[in-house]
Design a protein around this motif. Sequence first.
Motif, mmCIF file in Angstrom:
data_model
loop_
_atom_site.group_PDB
_atom_site.id
_atom_site.type_symbol
_atom_site.label_atom_id
_atom_site.label_comp_id
_atom_site.label_asym_id
_atom_site.label_seq_id
_atom_site.Cartn_x
_atom_site.Cartn_y
_atom_site.Cartn_z
ATOM 1 N N ILE A 61 8.270 6.867 -3.555
ATOM 2 C CA ILE A 61 6.986 6.424 -2.975
ATOM 3 C C ILE A 61 7.268 5.451 -1.831
ATOM 4 N N ASN A 62 6.603 5.639 -0.696
ATOM 5 C CA ASN A 62 6.677 4.701 0.436
ATOM 6 C C ASN A 62 5.629 3.599 0.268
ATOM 7 N N ILE A 63 6.012 2.402 0.685
ATOM 8 C CA ILE A 63 5.107 1.249 0.556
ATOM 9 C C ILE A 63 5.077 0.489 1.880
ATOM 10 N N SER A 64 3.866 0.116 2.298
ATOM 11 C CA SER A 64 3.698 -0.663 3.533
ATOM 12 C C SER A 64 3.134 -2.041 3.241
ATOM 13 N N ILE A 65 3.584 -3.004 3.996
ATOM 14 C CA ILE A 65 3.022 -4.350 3.906
ATOM 15 C C ILE A 65 2.507 -4.716 5.281
ATOM 16 N N ALA A 66 1.205 -4.841 5.378
ATOM 17 C CA ALA A 66 0.593 -4.987 6.703
ATOM 18 C C ALA A 66 1.100 -6.200 7.459
ATOM 19 N N HIS A 67 1.230 -7.331 6.769
ATOM 20 C CA HIS A 67 1.558 -8.538 7.524
ATOM 21 C C HIS A 67 3.008 -8.548 7.997
ATOM 22 N N ARG A 109 7.822 2.592 9.778
ATOM 23 C CA ARG A 109 8.478 3.038 8.538
ATOM 24 C C ARG A 109 8.117 2.106 7.372
ATOM 25 N N ALA A 110 8.477 2.556 6.163
ATOM 26 C CA ALA A 110 8.144 1.786 4.958
ATOM 27 C C ALA A 110 8.831 0.430 4.954
ATOM 28 N N ASP A 111 8.128 -0.565 4.425
ATOM 29 C CA ASP A 111 8.758 -1.869 4.195
ATOM 30 C C ASP A 111 9.580 -1.823 2.919
ATOM 31 N N PHE A 112 9.005 -1.183 1.910
ATOM 32 C CA PHE A 112 9.681 -1.019 0.627
ATOM 33 C C PHE A 112 9.486 0.432 0.190
ATOM 34 N N PHE A 113 10.267 0.880 -0.760
ATOM 35 C CA PHE A 113 9.970 2.144 -1.419
ATOM 36 C C PHE A 113 10.518 2.086 -2.836
ATOM 37 N N THR A 114 9.950 2.941 -3.676
ATOM 38 C CA THR A 114 10.462 3.005 -5.045
ATOM 39 C C THR A 114 11.050 4.382 -5.314
ATOM 40 N N LEU A 115 12.095 4.385 -6.113
ATOM 41 C CA LEU A 115 12.686 5.615 -6.649
ATOM 42 C C LEU A 115 12.542 5.541 -8.158
ATOM 43 N N MET A 116 11.980 6.570 -8.765
ATOM 44 C CA MET A 116 11.947 6.596 -10.230
ATOM 45 C C MET A 116 12.794 7.760 -10.710
ATOM 46 N N SER A 174 0.828 -1.209 0.000
ATOM 47 C CA SER A 174 0.000 0.000 0.000
ATOM 48 C C SER A 174 0.862 1.259 0.000
ATOM 49 N N LEU A 175 0.452 2.241 -0.802
ATOM 50 C CA LEU A 175 1.149 3.529 -0.815
ATOM 51 C C LEU A 175 0.827 4.281 0.473
ATOM 52 N N PHE A 176 1.782 5.018 0.975
ATOM 53 C CA PHE A 176 1.459 5.932 2.077
ATOM 54 C C PHE A 176 2.428 7.113 2.065
ATOM 55 N N GLY A 177 2.033 8.174 2.763
ATOM 56 C CA GLY A 177 2.908 9.325 2.920
ATOM 57 C C GLY A 177 2.980 9.696 4.390
ATOM 58 N N TRP A 178 3.825 10.657 4.711
ATOM 59 C CA TRP A 178 3.956 11.144 6.089
ATOM 60 C C TRP A 178 3.407 12.558 6.151
ATOM 61 N N ASN A 179 2.505 12.798 7.075
ATOM 62 C CA ASN A 179 1.982 14.161 7.218
ATOM 63 C C ASN A 179 3.078 15.144 7.596
ATOM 64 N N THR A 180 4.170 14.646 8.124
ATOM 65 C CA THR A 180 5.283 15.506 8.532
ATOM 66 C C THR A 180 6.382 15.577 7.473
#
Length: 373
Positions: free
Chosen positions: A351-357, A191-198, A144-150
């Motif tokens: 982009i930050n990515i989260s993996i719930a499990h 924190r993010a589990d994965f992230f992408t840089l383009m 899932s994509l997510f961002g930080w309000n800060t």
Amino acid sequence: MQPRIYATMLTDCNATYHMNQLVNIAGTSGFPRTCIQYFMFNPHEIAAINLLVDELAAEFNSIETPQFAKMCEDIAIRLPPRVVELLRGLSSGTHRIGAVIFKGYPLDDERIGDSPRHWDAPWAGTACLREEIFQCLISSGVGSLFGWNTQENGRYLRHIVPIKKDEDEQLGGSSKTPLIWHTEEAFHPARADFFTLMCYRNSEGAATTVVSVDDIDLPEHTKAILAQERFVIEPDKSHFPVNNDSKQWRLEQEAFKHIYAMLEKPVPCAVLFGPTHARMFRVDQAFMTTVDDDTVAQTALDELHLEMNCKAKSIVMTPGDIMLLDNMTVAHGRSVYMPNYGPKQRWMRRINISIAHRNKAIYQDPSNIRRMI
Ligand SMILES: [Fe+2]
């Protein structure tokens, strides 16, 4: 278990193979286990991905809405089979690959317009909407994509461009100083589990550096110290209000209270964690110290940083490349470079990515500073 066979261009730390050559990339468990792997899209895959981009572009003029993120996640399962298999292997943990570099997506340098002068660029109606959707699709195939309000006011897709006043800082806008080893938001439990840089532009040839925890070779007693909660990591400066004042979005002052609390009273943490056969780590060389000036722990940390330097790998990304990094097993940085400071200056997106499990803290985020779907 039979090793997997991929027909593609694959590169790992030790060898390079060529398109359409059948390559066994299985690790000892029967699945890939490597620091860096390249993935080359073929023309059929590009055409299929572009159809998905068309579908999303017909519905949305911005990727910065929860509705977009939700639909993107739903559609990502229709990415080409080879892509889905790789992304799902990463999210499930069967594939342990530190950094996958996707190559071959054609980027129209003219259509995307000038590089922004600042990260605080508009959220909607951008000339690079198709590239933004493409990156979101690949990212959503993992989680899932997510961002930080800060951080950049919660946007999912950050701009990383050189900023003159930040050239010596440990911020994405720096250039004169290297970005030293860190995992993204190492200070935060969610924190993010994965992230992408383009990469949109990188004619300056800045190199992204990566190092995998799997390549770290240290004495057992050093690893044992690093696995103890003898370290503290303060929030990095990208989460300070002064670095997030925006014309596009109202700052949520409430969220920064948690950053201040973390600064005042950082919670002791371990550098190494997870099972011994699948170690993970968190590091932030510039913002990390030891509890009560623990000299033994500091020596272990210094040894780790030296070993990371020895095992570092450099990648110079080119326009259209996406690098997907495992934020739990790989630390990264960036070389010094000389920005053009003009319309064709270096331009990266993150982009930050989260993996719930994998990171259950996602549901127990104590600071509630994440902007989720
Ligand atoms: Fe970073």
